[in-house]
Design a protein around this motif. Structure first.
Motif, short mmCIF file in Angstrom:
data_model
loop_
_atom_site.label_atom_id
_atom_site.label_comp_id
_atom_site.label_asym_id
_atom_site.label_seq_id
_atom_site.Cartn_x
_atom_site.Cartn_y
_atom_site.Cartn_z
N GLN A 132 -6.29 7.14 -10.99
CA GLN A 132 -7.63 7.59 -10.62
C GLN A 132 -8.28 8.18 -11.87
OE1 GLN A 132 -9.09 10.76 -10.46
NE2 GLN A 132 -7.58 12.24 -9.74
N VAL A 136 -11.17 3.73 -10.97
CA VAL A 136 -9.74 3.47 -11.08
C VAL A 136 -9.50 2.63 -12.33
CG1 VAL A 136 -7.76 2.30 -10.01
CG2 VAL A 136 -9.37 3.55 -8.58
N LEU A 143 -17.40 3.15 -2.40
CA LEU A 143 -16.83 3.40 -1.08
C LEU A 143 -17.92 3.69 -0.05
CD1 LEU A 143 -13.80 5.67 -2.07
CD2 LEU A 143 -13.92 3.18 -1.94
N ILE A 176 -8.56 10.58 -0.53
CA ILE A 176 -8.00 9.26 -0.76
C ILE A 176 -6.61 9.25 -0.12
CG2 ILE A 176 -7.28 7.53 -2.45
CD1 ILE A 176 -10.30 7.95 -2.37
N TRP A 192 -5.14 12.27 -4.25
CA TRP A 192 -4.67 11.48 -5.38
C TRP A 192 -4.78 12.35 -6.63
CZ3 TRP A 192 -6.71 5.91 -6.77
CH2 TRP A 192 -5.83 5.31 -7.69
N LEU A 240 -15.46 5.48 -6.62
CA LEU A 240 -14.12 5.83 -7.10
C LEU A 240 -13.88 5.02 -8.36
CD1 LEU A 240 -11.27 7.11 -6.72
CD2 LEU A 240 -10.68 5.09 -5.37
N VAL A 256 -3.49 3.84 -1.63
CA VAL A 256 -3.94 2.84 -2.59
C VAL A 256 -2.95 1.68 -2.55
CG1 VAL A 256 -5.14 4.46 -4.08
CG2 VAL A 256 -2.77 3.89 -4.54
N ILE A 297 -8.02 0.40 -1.01
CA ILE A 297 -8.26 1.85 -0.97
C ILE A 297 -8.49 2.24 0.48
CG2 ILE A 297 -9.77 3.75 -1.71
CD1 ILE A 297 -8.33 2.41 -4.07
N ASN A 305 0.85 -1.18 0.00
CA ASN A 305 0.00 0.00 0.00
C ASN A 305 0.89 1.23 0.00
OD1 ASN A 305 -2.71 -1.28 0.38
ND2 ASN A 305 -1.66 -2.08 2.17
N ASN A 337 -9.74 5.66 2.51
CA ASN A 337 -10.29 7.00 2.33
C ASN A 337 -10.74 7.61 3.65
OD1 ASN A 337 -12.72 5.10 1.97
ND2 ASN A 337 -13.71 7.09 2.14
#
Length: 159
Positions: free
Chosen positions: A137, A75, A96, A147, A37, A73, A150, A62, A29, A64
């Motif tokens: 993103q 991605v 989310l 955010i 982001w 979100l 990730v 993720i 991560n 947040n």
């Protein structure tokens, strides 16, 4: 101070869960600077695959803050083989928060929430070597506040 404590608790929880999983091959991560982001940031994750007979599940992690301004979100991932050739590229929508109630999803502690989404199921790798996943993103916003981090997790898929 509280935000820092929540972050440490969340990281410890994720590390503890990862340590218990014998099927895990890779997990990393990356914290985003100031919990924003940017469109220019494209975190890249490299992992080694040796067993080409095994299938793998690839997850996106993720983290947040509750102040994140959207319920979802977007991605885009790009998966590259050891030679740098693109294996796949796909846009993912991750929820989310509940779109109806706004209630946060994922595991939370205070105003921070951790999510893990199964992005690529039963992925087959043709050759041993180092593979890369690049995340972008795709929210049509240059700076996406809220955010915090990730990540990518690779695990052996259940047979």
């Amino acid at each position: 101070m509280r935000k820092g404590l929540n972050l440490l608790v969340g990281l410890a929880l994720l590390a503890g869960l990862a340590a218990c999983d014998a099927n895990q091959v890779y997990e990393k991560n990356l914290e985003l600077d100031k919990a924003v982001w940017t469109v220019q940031e494209k975190p890249t994750f490299e992992f080694d695959i040796q067993d080409t007979t095994q299938r793998y599940d690839i997850y996106f992690n993720i983290r947040n803050e509750s102040m994140y301004g959207y319920y979802n979100l977007y991605v885009k991932h790009t998966l590259l083989d050891p030679s740098g050739k693109r294996m796949s590229q796909l846009l993912h929508q991750m929820l989310l928060m509940d779109p109806q109630t706004g209630e946060p999803r994922g595991q939370g502690s205070g105003d921070i929430f951790d999510h893990q989404f199964l992005a690529l199921r039963q992925q087959k790798f043709a050759q041993p070597g180092t593979y890369r996943v690049v995340l972008e993103q795709y929210m049509r916003q240059d700076q996406l506040p809220g955010i915090m981090a990730v990540g990518v997790r690779v695990a052996k898929a259940a047979q």
